[in-house]
Enzyme design. Structure first.
Site, PDB file in Angstrom:
ATOM      1  N   GLY A 141       0.802  -1.213   0.000  1.00 51.04           N
ATOM      2  CA  GLY A 141       0.000   0.000   0.000  1.00 51.04           C
ATOM      3  C   GLY A 141       0.839   1.268   0.000  1.00 51.04           C
ATOM      4  O   GLY A 141       2.069   1.242  -0.018  1.00 51.04           O
ATOM      5  N   THR A 144      -0.653   6.548   4.333  1.00 53.62           N
ATOM      6  CA  THR A 144      -1.938   6.702   5.006  1.00 53.62           C
ATOM      7  C   THR A 144      -1.701   7.267   6.404  1.00 53.62           C
ATOM      8  O   THR A 144      -0.553   7.448   6.828  1.00 53.62           O
ATOM      9  CB  THR A 144      -2.716   5.380   5.074  1.00 53.62           C
ATOM     10  OG1 THR A 144      -4.071   5.642   5.465  1.00 53.62           O
ATOM     11  CG2 THR A 144      -2.086   4.402   6.058  1.00 53.62           C
ATOM     12  N   HIS A 146      -2.667   7.081  10.623  1.00 55.68           N
ATOM     13  CA  HIS A 146      -3.219   6.373  11.778  1.00 55.68           C
ATOM     14  C   HIS A 146      -3.260   7.345  12.945  1.00 55.68           C
ATOM     15  O   HIS A 146      -2.329   8.144  13.137  1.00 55.68           O
ATOM     16  CB  HIS A 146      -2.363   5.174  12.166  1.00 55.68           C
ATOM     17  CG  HIS A 146      -2.251   4.125  11.117  1.00 55.68           C
ATOM     18  ND1 HIS A 146      -3.343   3.561  10.527  1.00 55.68           N
ATOM     19  CD2 HIS A 146      -1.165   3.543  10.550  1.00 55.68           C
ATOM     20  CE1 HIS A 146      -2.947   2.667   9.636  1.00 55.68           C
ATOM     21  NE2 HIS A 146      -1.631   2.641   9.629  1.00 55.68           N
ATOM     22  N   ALA A 207      -8.618   1.432   5.444  1.00 60.29           N
ATOM     23  CA  ALA A 207      -7.442   1.125   4.627  1.00 60.29           C
ATOM     24  C   ALA A 207      -6.912  -0.251   4.995  1.00 60.29           C
ATOM     25  O   ALA A 207      -7.045  -0.689   6.144  1.00 60.29           O
ATOM     26  CB  ALA A 207      -6.365   2.182   4.849  1.00 60.29           C
ATOM     27  N   CYS A 238      -3.452   6.914   0.502  1.00 64.57           N
ATOM     28  CA  CYS A 238      -3.192   5.708  -0.289  1.00 64.57           C
ATOM     29  C   CYS A 238      -2.799   6.033  -1.730  1.00 64.57           C
ATOM     30  O   CYS A 238      -2.911   5.182  -2.619  1.00 64.57           O
ATOM     31  CB  CYS A 238      -4.396   4.762  -0.254  1.00 64.57           C
ATOM     32  SG  CYS A 238      -4.800   4.210   1.417  1.00 64.57           S
TER      33      CYS A 238
END
Length: 301
Positions: A141, A144, A146, A207, A238
């Site tokens: 991937g 992204t 978190h 995701a 992403c």
């Protein structure tokens, strides 16, 4: 770091009620093939599935969780492959179990293995200035986010025990998220060519990024529960131009149900039940399933 007892988050059911979903229903199955990625398995195969232990760790810094996964995967691989090939399916020969690790992270941007070294230093500095860490990992991937309000799941599973190919395992994670969303009346699905779980052609609620080494899994999924979406606006989530992230909280507000509890604490038991249903196995507190695995994780944290 002391691990919060899994029992505090309610009782896990080995089979959970069905709820409306865009995905097919799962049953004791009709085929031995995993190539179709339905996760269908024979009754005999289902009877052999190991119990998975779950643990909720609360908020854990990403780098510490990454190191924990690496150490746990190495221990499991060493234990499994130290056995003669004919004995590897004998669960009684192992101390360590499959584990569904659930947690949250402080704000952090992570990137997949294909992008190692590609982000410019000034861009990394910009992300740090926002109050976020930046970590490059060995998962698949793209970049992204978190952070708090996001339920992150890191299944540590030996796929041969579950009669699953990697592609079908990933589909199972997607189905788990879709089942969880369906509990809230939200229709979620996948879009061919675009990883993750989507609630519209442009809005991603979860995701996915996984890593599999010698059939042992790490990394996993991140479901936006009450996540602050401002963090996603600082990146191209992403790597997908024209597509955005969305949270369960925002979706419920759009559905006219702003008072619906979509906190991590509220979503966590629903997701556990969905995971058990999709993968067809029992999911119980880790300290009951494998005290050795529970202690190992506790010592690493």
């Amino acid at each position: 770091m002391a691990i919060t007892s899994s029992r505090n988050f309610g009782r896990i059911l080995s089979r959970v009620p069905s709820y409306p979903t865009t995905y097919r229903a799962y049953s004791a199955a009709t085929t031995t093939s995993t190539n179709d990625c339905t996760l269908s398995r024979t009754a005999e195969q289902l009877s052999q599935l190991p119990t998975i232990g779950y643990v909720y760790l609360g908020e854990v810094p990403y780098r510490k969780a990454l190191e924990m996964q690496k150490q746990l995967c190495r221990r499991r691989i060493d234990e499994i492959y130290a056995l003669p090939q004919a004995a590897r399916a004998d669960l009684s020969r192992r101390q360590f179990s499959d584990t569904l690790i659930l947690l949250q992270h402080p704000p952090v941007y992570t990137n997949g293995r294909r992008n190692h070294g590609k982000l410019q230093p000034d861009e990394i500095e910009r992300l740090h200035a926002l109050g976020c860490d930046y970590v490059e990992t060995n998962r698949g991937g793209e970049i992204t986010f978190h952070g708090p309000g996001q339920l992150v799941g890191y299944p540590n599973m030996y796929l041969k025990d579950h009669f699953l190919a990697t592609k079908c395992y990933v589909k199972g994670l997607e189905y788990t998220i879709a089942e969880t969303c369906a509990h809230f009346g939200i229709e979620a699905n996948t879009i061919p060519g675009f990883p993750g779980v989507w609630t519209s052609p442009t809005q991603k609620v979860a995701a996915l990024g996984t890593h599999v080494q010698r059939y042992v899994t790490s990394h996993g999924f991140a479901l936006n529960c009450t996540t602050d979406m401002k963090w996603f606006r600082e990146i191209i989530p992403c790597g997908l131009e024209g597509k955005t992230a969305i949270s369960l909280q925002t979706l419920m507000e759009q559905h006219g149900k702003p008072s619906c509890d979509t906190s991590v604490d509220a979503v966590l038991p629903i997701l556990r039940q969905s995971f058990a249903k999709v993968f067809g196995c029992n999911v119980k507190p880790l300290e009951d399933v494998s005290p050795a695995t529970f202690r190992f994780i506790q010592e690493l944290l």
